[in-house]
Motif scaffolding. Sequence first.
Motif, PDB file in Angstrom:
ATOM      1  N   ILE A 126       0.840  -1.199   0.000  1.00 26.23           N
ATOM      2  CA  ILE A 126       0.000   0.000   0.000  1.00 26.23           C
ATOM      3  C   ILE A 126       0.875   1.249   0.000  1.00 26.23           C
ATOM      4  O   ILE A 126       0.622   2.196  -0.740  1.00 26.23           O
ATOM      5  N   ASN A 127       1.940   1.239   0.810  1.00 23.66           N
ATOM      6  CA  ASN A 127       2.836   2.394   0.848  1.00 23.66           C
ATOM      7  C   ASN A 127       3.522   2.612  -0.500  1.00 23.66           C
ATOM      8  O   ASN A 127       3.701   3.746  -0.938  1.00 23.66           O
ATOM      9  N   ASN A 135       2.313   1.898  -3.425  1.00 24.49           N
ATOM     10  CA  ASN A 135       1.313   2.480  -4.324  1.00 24.49           C
ATOM     11  C   ASN A 135       1.071   3.953  -4.016  1.00 24.49           C
ATOM     12  O   ASN A 135       0.880   4.757  -4.933  1.00 24.49           O
ATOM     13  N   ARG A 136       1.094   4.330  -2.742  1.00 27.40           N
ATOM     14  CA  ARG A 136       0.918   5.739  -2.364  1.00 27.40           C
ATOM     15  C   ARG A 136       2.081   6.586  -2.875  1.00 27.40           C
ATOM     16  O   ARG A 136       1.885   7.677  -3.407  1.00 27.40           O
ATOM     17  N   GLY A 150       1.791   6.971  -6.601  1.00 31.49           N
ATOM     18  CA  GLY A 150       0.716   7.910  -6.930  1.00 31.49           C
ATOM     19  C   GLY A 150       1.117   9.348  -6.683  1.00 31.49           C
ATOM     20  O   GLY A 150       0.856  10.230  -7.509  1.00 31.49           O
ATOM     21  N   ASN A 151       1.771   9.598  -5.559  1.00 31.43           N
ATOM     22  CA  ASN A 151       2.241  10.949  -5.256  1.00 31.43           C
ATOM     23  C   ASN A 151       3.288  11.413  -6.262  1.00 31.43           C
ATOM     24  O   ASN A 151       3.288  12.569  -6.691  1.00 31.43           O
TER      25      ASN A 151
END
Length: 58
Positions: free
Chosen positions: A40-41, A43-44, A47-48
């Motif tokens: 999840i991290n 992917n974050r 995305g950022n």
Amino acid sequence: MQLIAKQYYTPEEYLELEATAEYKSEYIDGQIIHKAGASINHNRITGNFCATLHFGFR
């Protein structure tokens, strides 16, 4: 030299295996190919990074 036999699966067999699989995979021409996963991290962060590039190039 030892030959490794390829195993081919039907779409139904693939769906049965995928329902209980620990990892994600793809079904291509009868073969099951394992996909790399991301946290999840991860992917974050991705995305950022993409958002920053998008606004930076505007």
